[in-house]
Scaffold this motif. Structure first.
Motif, PDB file in Angstrom:
ATOM      1  N   LEU A  79       0.832  -1.213   0.000  1.00 63.70           N
ATOM      2  CA  LEU A  79       0.000   0.000   0.000  1.00 63.70           C
ATOM      3  C   LEU A  79       0.863   1.258   0.000  1.00 63.70           C
ATOM      4  N   GLN A  80       1.987   1.217   0.675  1.00 62.06           N
ATOM      5  CA  GLN A  80       2.896   2.367   0.670  1.00 62.06           C
ATOM      6  C   GLN A  80       3.401   2.640  -0.744  1.00 62.06           C
ATOM      7  N   ARG A  81       3.767   1.577  -1.471  1.00 62.28           N
ATOM      8  CA  ARG A  81       4.256   1.737  -2.833  1.00 62.28           C
ATOM      9  C   ARG A  81       3.154   2.255  -3.749  1.00 62.28           C
ATOM     10  N   ILE A  82       1.922   1.804  -3.541  1.00 59.06           N
ATOM     11  CA  ILE A  82       0.812   2.294  -4.364  1.00 59.06           C
ATOM     12  C   ILE A  82       0.625   3.787  -4.139  1.00 59.06           C
ATOM     13  N   GLN A  83       0.668   4.222  -2.891  1.00 51.53           N
ATOM     14  CA  GLN A  83       0.535   5.647  -2.580  1.00 51.53           C
ATOM     15  C   GLN A  83       1.601   6.475  -3.292  1.00 51.53           C
ATOM     16  N   GLU A  84       2.801   5.949  -3.355  1.00 54.04           N
ATOM     17  CA  GLU A  84       3.913   6.671  -3.977  1.00 54.04           C
ATOM     18  C   GLU A  84       3.797   6.702  -5.503  1.00 54.04           C
ATOM     19  N   CYS A  85       3.217   5.660  -6.076  1.00 52.76           N
ATOM     20  CA  CYS A  85       3.282   5.480  -7.536  1.00 52.76           C
ATOM     21  C   CYS A  85       1.986   5.812  -8.278  1.00 52.76           C
ATOM     22  N   ALA A  86       0.858   5.813  -7.595  1.00 56.23           N
ATOM     23  CA  ALA A  86      -0.411   6.113  -8.262  1.00 56.23           C
ATOM     24  C   ALA A  86      -0.563   7.621  -8.353  1.00 56.23           C
ATOM     25  N   VAL A  87      -0.033   8.199  -9.433  1.00 53.51           N
ATOM     26  CA  VAL A  87       0.151   9.644  -9.534  1.00 53.51           C
ATOM     27  C   VAL A  87      -1.037  10.366 -10.170  1.00 53.51           C
ATOM     28  N   VAL A  88      -2.103   9.650 -10.480  1.00 52.35           N
ATOM     29  CA  VAL A  88      -3.308  10.268 -11.049  1.00 52.35           C
ATOM     30  C   VAL A  88      -4.452  10.114 -10.049  1.00 52.35           C
ATOM     31  N   PRO A  89      -5.534  10.899 -10.199  1.00 47.46           N
ATOM     32  CA  PRO A  89      -6.701  10.686  -9.338  1.00 47.46           C
ATOM     33  C   PRO A  89      -7.168   9.225  -9.432  1.00 47.46           C
ATOM     34  N   HIS A  90      -7.266   8.581  -8.291  1.00 48.61           N
ATOM     35  CA  HIS A  90      -7.557   7.152  -8.318  1.00 48.61           C
ATOM     36  C   HIS A  90      -8.401   6.748  -7.113  1.00 48.61           C
ATOM     37  N   GLU A  91      -8.928   5.542  -7.212  1.00 52.01           N
ATOM     38  CA  GLU A  91      -9.610   4.894  -6.088  1.00 52.01           C
ATOM     39  C   GLU A  91      -8.981   3.517  -5.921  1.00 52.01           C
TER      40      GLU A  91
END
Length: 237
Positions: free
Chosen positions: A25-37
């Motif tokens: 989840l930490q990596r997703i927070q860092e890498c999901a750079v567009v508005p997302h759910e």
């Protein structure tokens, strides 16, 4: 996420992954750079992973927990997430591997450029696999055979790491009922229908922090074998 159109829906099924979920989840927070759910789908309310996620959720408003509303298992969890998704693009991720999120920005770029489905690959140049036990050589061998026999666009059709335009689901009916073979089925049907596919190498790091694997060799081999033979017929027509 209020006031911003959702571009990406991330669907992440989990089952007793309390030791591995935090780095993912930490990596997703860092890498999901567009508005997302981010939809985390669970099978049972007493899964200890739920408590871990609820603590992280306090600082990550894009994250939502949902109970699997279909048949227990990965396909049911994914279908639950798809029903609730509002993103233009959809990404499947796995809970025990923190490596794949780093390719999220490039996957989005490729979809923006006109591809319909972007798959991660552990087996093309630049990809690698750490851990995985007996599943690793079996997966590598199966993917090589499948690519050779069908001329598949993908070197790693079986990986669960796939991002695609949600619109393609209007033509693809996912029917697999067991395991991550649903991602294999998605790749086969997308290619057989003429959608534009590509892939990106990624470092797979299974169970970086340990925990019990739920891998059962015989059921997985049987299920993937059925999908393999069906895909062979589809892509060699």
């Amino acid at each position: 996420m209020p006031d911003r159109a959702i571009i990406l829906t991330i669907i992440l099924p989990f089952h007793q992954e309390e030791k591995n979920i935090s780095p993912t989840l930490q990596r997703i927070q860092e890498c999901a750079v567009v508005p997302h759910e981010l939809f985390l789908i669970y099978e049972k309310a007493n899964d200890p992973t739920v408590a871990v996620i609820k603590n992280i959720q306090l600082h990550y408003p894009e994250m939502q927990l949902f109970l699997n509303g279909h048949k227990p298992g990965i396909p049911g969890a994914i279908k639950t997430g798809l029903e609730k998704s509002s993103g233009k693009y959809v990404l499947f991720l796995v809970a025990d591997d923190p490596g794949p999120p780093e390719i999220i920005p490039r996957m989005i770029e490729l979809l923006d450029q006109g591809y319909d489905l972007v798959s991660g690959t552990r087996y093309a140049k630049g990809g690698r696999v750490s851990g995985g036990g007996l599943a690793k050589p079996l997966s590598r061998w199966a993917n090589r055979c499948f690519s050779f026999l069908t001329g598949s666009t993908l070197s790693d059709s079986t990986t669960g790491i796939k991002m695609f335009k949600k619109d393609i689901l209007k033509k693809i009916d996912l029917q697999t009922s067991t395991d991550w073979a649903i991602a294999f089925e998605l790749a086969i049907k997308a290619q057989s229908l003429g959608f534009k596919l590509t892939e990106i190498p990624y470092p797979s790091c299974n169970r970086l922090r340990g925990g019990k694997s739920h891998f059962k060799i015989l059921p997985r081999v049987l299920n993937y074998s059925r999908t393999f033979l069906w895909g062979l017929r589809q892509l060699r027509k």
